[in-house]
Design an enzyme around this catalytic site. Structure first.
Site, PDB file in Angstrom:
ATOM      1  N   ASP A   1       0.821  -1.213   0.000  1.00  0.00           N
ATOM      2  CA  ASP A   1       0.000   0.000   0.000  1.00  0.00           C
ATOM      3  C   ASP A   1       0.852   1.260   0.000  1.00  0.00           C
ATOM      4  O   ASP A   1       2.043   1.242   0.358  1.00  0.00           O
ATOM      5  CB  ASP A   1      -0.939   0.012   1.206  1.00  0.00           C
ATOM      6  CG  ASP A   1      -0.198  -0.074   2.534  1.00  0.00           C
ATOM      7  OD1 ASP A   1       0.650  -0.979   2.679  1.00  0.00           O
ATOM      8  OD2 ASP A   1      -0.441   0.767   3.423  1.00  0.00           O
TER       9      ASP A   1
ATOM     10  N   GLU B   1       0.019  -1.029   5.810  1.00  0.00           N
ATOM     11  CA  GLU B   1       1.046  -0.474   6.697  1.00  0.00           C
ATOM     12  C   GLU B   1       0.857   1.017   6.901  1.00  0.00           C
ATOM     13  O   GLU B   1       1.138   1.549   7.980  1.00  0.00           O
ATOM     14  CB  GLU B   1       2.431  -0.771   6.116  1.00  0.00           C
ATOM     15  CG  GLU B   1       3.594  -0.539   7.073  1.00  0.00           C
ATOM     16  CD  GLU B   1       4.148   0.877   7.022  1.00  0.00           C
ATOM     17  OE1 GLU B   1       5.011   1.214   7.851  1.00  0.00           O
ATOM     18  OE2 GLU B   1       3.713   1.640   6.138  1.00  0.00           O
TER      19      GLU B   1
END
Length: 601
Positions: free
Chosen positions: A169, A237
């Site tokens: 991400d 994250e």
């Protein structure tokens, strides 16, 4: 990395093999060196063997023996890692394609099976499978909560797996900032030097480097790993790893158990040049993290007859109280920043004299030196830019608990008094503290304001700290329901085999790069041009907070010059293309060196 960009106050590493002047030798004693783990070969016949030379190191005799001892630089036996440069254009194109898939992660995401914003990860997973066929051929792949785990079996099941991690991400690109980007944030533009776009630095470059290292090995050799390899790529994250990394941790703990990994490398600090010396600075500890909710509730009413302070005014006073009492910087022998300073005092010829003397005195036990050291570190700095755009002093941040008021909600109509106002304050907890100490401090700081304005103050555990007006109150809580205390310190001495391999590999890759080595073998570099492995710490947190039970050997580290990329979490993110290839070469070297090590469990 989650929750904000990181700008260390350092210069990028110069790649020139010569710096235009001859360093004077230190008139000091030579530090002892320990050999790294022995290696064994299992490579095809005819591949040229690599050798390494033992360089000489000069250290500061004023420090005790053993401070910042350096591993011997070494490379894998039987394989030339510079071969990966043959795939330069291929690796660059892989990162460009990865950037074009906007795996943006928002703080307020719905469940993974309901919120449609998660579905972009399906496209990213398909890209990985198409791009790295050899990895998929050799690995079993597990998908959970859009996180990915790749398991590559080893021929020796008694060895603990090597674990390499990254995250898929990226932080979102604010629509209002798109016009400020020199290259479209999801274009993956490449100008022959740098690759541009969201995730180019943080941290699709890590993911592409890891996968490319293995893909090249499987494609060009008959590599059959002796040690199992685990790759773990989180899915969220950038919002604190709330589902991806926990799912990975549960899967690996259920299958392999606690303390089951030999070495874990995640994103983190990189290579820097300061005070006339090159340093590799893996983060060997991690600050804690907690988001504090501060809510002020009062009676509503018409704004034409306001009280002296509305709820917004009261919460502003409380915030001002916190900001006017910042946490004091602290340091101890357990602080990675102090450990870095001892390395600098040992090896960096141009380290400022006053700072060097304070480090030496502190090492000898001077209480006065310990007291003065934090302020001297902050005031001296480490060269380079003092801070990133819009940010405070990074060295101060590393030596203290930080607080940042990032979100505030309140008020619905301009003619109505707000009844409830909430602020969320992000804290990164000093490695020498914990969340309980922080909570107690916040309650103590807000108590005088609560008393002065007769506001009921309810603490974090729900108990009343001060009974004031029943209609005007302050409530404290954990904004998102969780906290992370500082992570334990990873091993950094040569008697730890995993650290020894990480350090020796780092120094070997540096001493064999194309700028200094014609054939990819390790060459002897003079002091200042060599690479010193020095413990450090990052200001942010990573997915490793979820992996603490898997191994004590966790290193948040990117083998790339810190000055070779920028723009993480802000506009104009980019990374240097050549650095990406060397990053890939490092991953090849660490995979093979760990595979050949006889000393790592």
């Amino acid at each position: 990395m989650a929750k904000g960009p990181i700008h260390l106050p350092v210069h990028s590493v110069e790649h020139s093999p010569e710096r235009g002047r001859v360093r004077r030798s230190w008139p000091l004693a030579i530090l002892g060196l320990l050999a790294t783990a022995a290696v064994m070969t299992s490579w095809p016949v005819g591949v040229q063997q690599l050798t390494s030379n033992m360089p000489s190191y000069h250290g500061n005799a004023s420090l005790r023996k053993g401070v910042c001892e350096q591993a011997e630089p070494f490379l894998p036996d039987g394989y030339n890692t510079t071969k990966v440069w043959e795939d330069k254009e291929i690796i660059i194109e892989r990162l460009r394609e990865a950037i074009r898939i906007p795996t943006q992660m928002y703080d307020e995401m719905g469940p993974v099976d309901e919120d449609p914003r998660w579905k972009i990860f399906a496209e990213f997973h398909a890209f990985l499978e198409k791009t790295f066929p050899k990895v998929y051929e050799h690995a079993s792949v597990t998908k959970t909560d859009w996180a990915l785990v790749y398991e590559i079996e080893g021929t020796d099941s008694s060895l603990k797996p090597l674990m390499l991690t990254a995250h898929q991400d990226v932080v979102p690109v604010l629509p209002d900032t798109v016009s400020q980007w020199e290259h479209d944030p999801f274009s993956g533009d490449y100008d022959g030097t740098s690759i541009y776009g969201r995730g180019s630095s943080d941290t699709k470059s890590s993911l592409i480097a890891v996968m490319s290292a293995l893909e090249h090995l499987f494609r060009t050799t008959d590599f059959k790993p002796r040690r199992p390899i685990v790759l773990a790529f989180g899915s969220d994250e950038e919002r604190g790893g709330q589902v991806g990394a926990p799912a990975i941790a549960k899967y690996l703990l259920d299958k392999y158990g606690s303390n089951s990994m030999s070495l874990l490398i995640d994103e983190g600090n990189g290579l820097i040049e300061t005070w006339g010396q090159n340093f590799a600075t893996p983060a060997v500890a991690e600050k804690g993290h907690v988001d504090i909710g501060l809510t002020v509730s009062t009676l509503g009413g018409h704004s034409s007859v306001p009280p002296a302070h509305t709820a917004i005014g009261l919460i502003s006073l409380l915030i001002a109280q916190l900001e006017s009492h910042p946490h004091e910087p602290t340091i101890s022998a357990k602080s990675p920043i102090y450990e870095f300073m001892t390395c600098a005092a040992t090896f960096a010829e141009d380290m400022p004299t006053k700072l060097k003397k304070l480090v030496i005195k502190a090492e000898k036990g001077s209480k006065k030196a310990w007291k003065e050291l934090p302020k001297e570190i902050i005031s001296t700095g480490m060269g380079g830019a003092p801070h990133g755009p819009g940010q405070g002093d990074p060295l101060r941040s590393l030596l203290t608990t930080t607080q940042a008021v990032d979100i505030i909600h309140g008020g619905l109509k301009v003619n109505a008094l707000p009844e409830s106002v909430k602020a969320i304050i992000n804290h990164r907890i000093n490695v020498l503290s914990d969340h309980l100490e922080l909570q107690s401090r916040i309650e103590s700081l807000l108590l005088p304001v609560a008393k002065f304005y007769n506001l009921t103050l309810n603490g974090f555990d729900g108990t009343t700290v001060f009974s004031g007006s029943p209609s005007s109150k302050i409530d404290l809580d954990l904004a998102f329901g969780y906290f992370t205390d500082p992570a334990r310190h990873s091993p950094v001495t040569l008697d730890d085999p995993a650290w020894n391999v990480l350090a020796g590999t780092t120094r070997g890759v540096w001493a064999s790069r194309r700028e200094v080595s014609e054939d990819g073998t390790v060459v002897e570099l003079e002091a200042g041009k060599d690479m010193v492995m020095a413990p450090f710490m990052s200001t942010g947190n990573t997915d490793t907070r979820r992996y603490l039970d898997l191994t004590p050997n966790i290193y948040r580290y990117r083998y790339t010059p810190m000055g070779g990329s920028a723009g993480a979490h802000t506009i104009n993110e980019y990374s240097n293309a050549d650095d990406l290839i060397e990053f890939t070469r490092f991953y090849q070297a660490i995979i093979l060196n760990m595979d050949q090590s006889k000393d790592v469990a």
